[in-house]
Design a protein around this motif. Structure first.
Motif, PDB file in Angstrom:
ATOM      1  N   ASP A  79       0.889  49.748  35.209  1.00 53.56           N
ATOM      2  CA  ASP A  79      -0.057  50.830  34.911  1.00 53.56           C
ATOM      3  C   ASP A  79      -1.071  50.396  33.859  1.00 53.56           C
ATOM      4  O   ASP A  79      -2.259  50.733  33.940  1.00 53.56           O
ATOM      5  CB  ASP A  79       0.693  52.073  34.439  1.00 53.56           C
ATOM      6  CG  ASP A  79       1.511  52.722  35.554  1.00 53.56           C
ATOM      7  OD1 ASP A  79       1.231  52.428  36.733  1.00 53.56           O
ATOM      8  OD2 ASP A  79       2.434  53.501  35.250  1.00 53.56           O
ATOM      9  N   GLU A  80      -0.594  49.650  32.869  1.00 53.64           N
ATOM     10  CA  GLU A  80      -1.502  49.156  31.830  1.00 53.64           C
ATOM     11  C   GLU A  80      -2.521  48.186  32.421  1.00 53.64           C
ATOM     12  O   GLU A  80      -3.692  48.191  32.026  1.00 53.64           O
ATOM     13  CB  GLU A  80      -0.701  48.472  30.722  1.00 53.64           C
ATOM     14  CG  GLU A  80       0.133  49.437  29.881  1.00 53.64           C
ATOM     15  CD  GLU A  80       0.969  48.720  28.850  1.00 53.64           C
ATOM     16  OE1 GLU A  80       1.003  47.463  28.867  1.00 53.64           O
ATOM     17  OE2 GLU A  80       1.595  49.401  28.004  1.00 53.64           O
ATOM     18  N   LEU A  82      -3.693  48.244  35.458  1.00 50.89           N
ATOM     19  CA  LEU A  82      -4.665  49.012  36.237  1.00 50.89           C
ATOM     20  C   LEU A  82      -5.710  49.686  35.350  1.00 50.89           C
ATOM     21  O   LEU A  82      -6.819  49.997  35.809  1.00 50.89           O
ATOM     22  CB  LEU A  82      -3.945  50.083  37.071  1.00 50.89           C
ATOM     23  CG  LEU A  82      -3.018  49.577  38.181  1.00 50.89           C
ATOM     24  CD1 LEU A  82      -2.421  50.756  38.948  1.00 50.89           C
ATOM     25  CD2 LEU A  82      -3.762  48.647  39.140  1.00 50.89           C
ATOM     26  N   GLN A  83      -5.380  49.912  34.094  1.00 48.14           N
ATOM     27  CA  GLN A  83      -6.299  50.570  33.179  1.00 48.14           C
ATOM     28  C   GLN A  83      -7.318  49.618  32.557  1.00 48.14           C
ATOM     29  O   GLN A  83      -8.274  50.058  31.907  1.00 48.14           O
ATOM     30  CB  GLN A  83      -5.503  51.262  32.061  1.00 48.14           C
ATOM     31  CG  GLN A  83      -4.675  52.451  32.518  1.00 48.14           C
ATOM     32  CD  GLN A  83      -5.535  53.548  33.110  1.00 48.14           C
ATOM     33  OE1 GLN A  83      -6.593  53.892  32.572  1.00 48.14           O
ATOM     34  NE2 GLN A  83      -5.093  54.104  34.218  1.00 48.14           N
ATOM     35  N   LEU A  84      -7.128  48.323  32.742  1.00 44.19           N
ATOM     36  CA  LEU A  84      -7.995  47.354  32.074  1.00 44.19           C
ATOM     37  C   LEU A  84      -9.484  47.510  32.410  1.00 44.19           C
ATOM     38  O   LEU A  84     -10.327  47.423  31.510  1.00 44.19           O
ATOM     39  CB  LEU A  84      -7.530  45.924  32.399  1.00 44.19           C
ATOM     40  CG  LEU A  84      -6.251  45.470  31.694  1.00 44.19           C
ATOM     41  CD1 LEU A  84      -5.855  44.074  32.170  1.00 44.19           C
ATOM     42  CD2 LEU A  84      -6.422  45.483  30.186  1.00 44.19           C
ATOM     43  N   GLU A  86     -11.251  50.192  33.181  1.00 41.06           N
ATOM     44  CA  GLU A  86     -11.798  51.349  32.472  1.00 41.06           C
ATOM     45  C   GLU A  86     -11.857  51.096  30.968  1.00 41.06           C
ATOM     46  O   GLU A  86     -12.832  51.460  30.302  1.00 41.06           O
ATOM     47  CB  GLU A  86     -10.955  52.597  32.761  1.00 41.06           C
ATOM     48  CG  GLU A  86     -11.100  53.120  34.176  1.00 41.06           C
ATOM     49  CD  GLU A  86     -12.537  53.466  34.522  1.00 41.06           C
ATOM     50  OE1 GLU A  86     -13.234  54.049  33.651  1.00 41.06           O
ATOM     51  OE2 GLU A  86     -12.972  53.148  35.634  1.00 41.06           O
ATOM     52  N   GLU A  87     -10.805  50.454  30.458  1.00 39.52           N
ATOM     53  CA  GLU A  87     -10.809  50.135  29.028  1.00 39.52           C
ATOM     54  C   GLU A  87     -11.931  49.148  28.703  1.00 39.52           C
ATOM     55  O   GLU A  87     -12.564  49.241  27.644  1.00 39.52           O
ATOM     56  CB  GLU A  87      -9.451  49.557  28.621  1.00 39.52           C
ATOM     57  CG  GLU A  87      -8.310  50.577  28.679  1.00 39.52           C
ATOM     58  CD  GLU A  87      -6.958  49.958  28.364  1.00 39.52           C
ATOM     59  OE1 GLU A  87      -6.916  48.731  28.090  1.00 39.52           O
ATOM     60  OE2 GLU A  87      -5.953  50.693  28.389  1.00 39.52           O
ATOM     61  N   ASP A 103     -10.692  41.932  28.805  1.00 39.22           N
ATOM     62  CA  ASP A 103     -10.022  42.888  29.698  1.00 39.22           C
ATOM     63  C   ASP A 103     -10.364  42.603  31.156  1.00 39.22           C
ATOM     64  O   ASP A 103      -9.482  42.582  32.023  1.00 39.22           O
ATOM     65  CB  ASP A 103     -10.428  44.319  29.335  1.00 39.22           C
ATOM     66  CG  ASP A 103      -9.719  44.822  28.090  1.00 39.22           C
ATOM     67  OD1 ASP A 103      -8.759  44.166  27.641  1.00 39.22           O
ATOM     68  OD2 ASP A 103     -10.133  45.877  27.560  1.00 39.22           O
ATOM     69  N   TYR A 107      -7.791  41.148  34.154  1.00 42.09           N
ATOM     70  CA  TYR A 107      -7.594  41.910  35.390  1.00 42.09           C
ATOM     71  C   TYR A 107      -7.885  41.031  36.610  1.00 42.09           C
ATOM     72  O   TYR A 107      -7.126  41.013  37.582  1.00 42.09           O
ATOM     73  CB  TYR A 107      -8.499  43.129  35.387  1.00 42.09           C
ATOM     74  CG  TYR A 107      -8.322  44.033  36.581  1.00 42.09           C
ATOM     75  CD1 TYR A 107      -7.343  45.018  36.597  1.00 42.09           C
ATOM     76  CD2 TYR A 107      -9.141  43.911  37.697  1.00 42.09           C
ATOM     77  CE1 TYR A 107      -7.175  45.849  37.690  1.00 42.09           C
ATOM     78  CE2 TYR A 107      -8.981  44.738  38.802  1.00 42.09           C
ATOM     79  CZ  TYR A 107      -7.999  45.712  38.786  1.00 42.09           C
ATOM     80  OH  TYR A 107      -7.839  46.530  39.889  1.00 42.09           O
TER      81      TYR A 107
END
Length: 204
Positions: A79-80, A82-84, A86-87, A103, A107
């Motif tokens: 999950d972390e 997958l957030q890269l 957007e972060e 980031d 990814y």
């Protein structure tokens, strides 16, 4: 035979002398029942004492260390990951361009076949472009277009590719600007205007 009998008599005599000396060495009143020199000491009480001593000696030996296995929550890590993207975009808006780059690169490295890889490559190009890293930006924009030539970020990647090449004084820049509307005839009016504006800025 006579010699053997003499030897037996000598042995019996020596044995009696040994027994008498043992009895005389005991305290007064103590007797050895049945004339037995040595008692069998392997009784239950002594066995318990032996076992106790053995247990105590064993207990002094340190046991082997026990390592608790540390488990990794795979779902949380995924999950972390997958957030890269957007972060990374948030960091771009906040001016943390290096953090955004890291980031995006992580990814891309860990999910090279992701459906949004073309979009992430575009944003990686942006993280280089804003810091004048035009050659690396060119590579990222090319990777974005190659991953999905008809993707949502393909037109923007083509514009930024041409602009980055112009910054590097590469003559291919104007060729790419001239081919933009042919390559993407259905882009929005806003994107066409942006391409024309950038082309004029670099003298195409």
């Amino acid at each position: 035979i006579i010699r053997l009998e003499h030897q037996l008599e000598e042995l019996n005599s020596a044995f009696e002398n040994l027994e008498n000396s043992f009895v005389s060495s005991n305290a007064p009143g103590e007797t050895i029942p049945g004339g037995v020199l040595f008692e069998n000491t392997n009784n239950e009480d002594n066995s318990e004492i032996f076992n106790k001593n053995t247990d105590e000696s064993l207990s002094q030996i340190p046991s082997a260390p026990v390592f608790k296995e540390k488990t990794i929550d795979v779902q949380v890590a995924y999950d972390e990951l997958l957030q890269l993207p957007e972060e990374g975009k948030v960091k771009l808006r906040e001016g943390d361009y290096l953090g955004a780059q890291l980031d995006f690169e992580r990814y891309i490295l860990e999910r090279p076949d992701a459906d949004d890889i073309a979009t992430v490559n575009y944003w990686l190009g942006e993280s280089y472009f804003v810091r004048n890293g035009f050659q690396k930006a060119v590579n990222a924009y090319i990777a974005s277009i190659s991953s999905d030539p008809k993707g949502i970020k393909a037109p923007s990647s083509m514009i930024k590719l041409a602009t980055s090449l112009a910054k590097l004084n590469n003559p291919e820049s104007c060729k790419i600007f001239n081919a933009f509307e042919t390559q993407y005839p259905n882009v929005t009016a806003l994107e066409k205007a942006k391409a024309n504006k950038e082309a004029k800025k670099v003298g195409c």
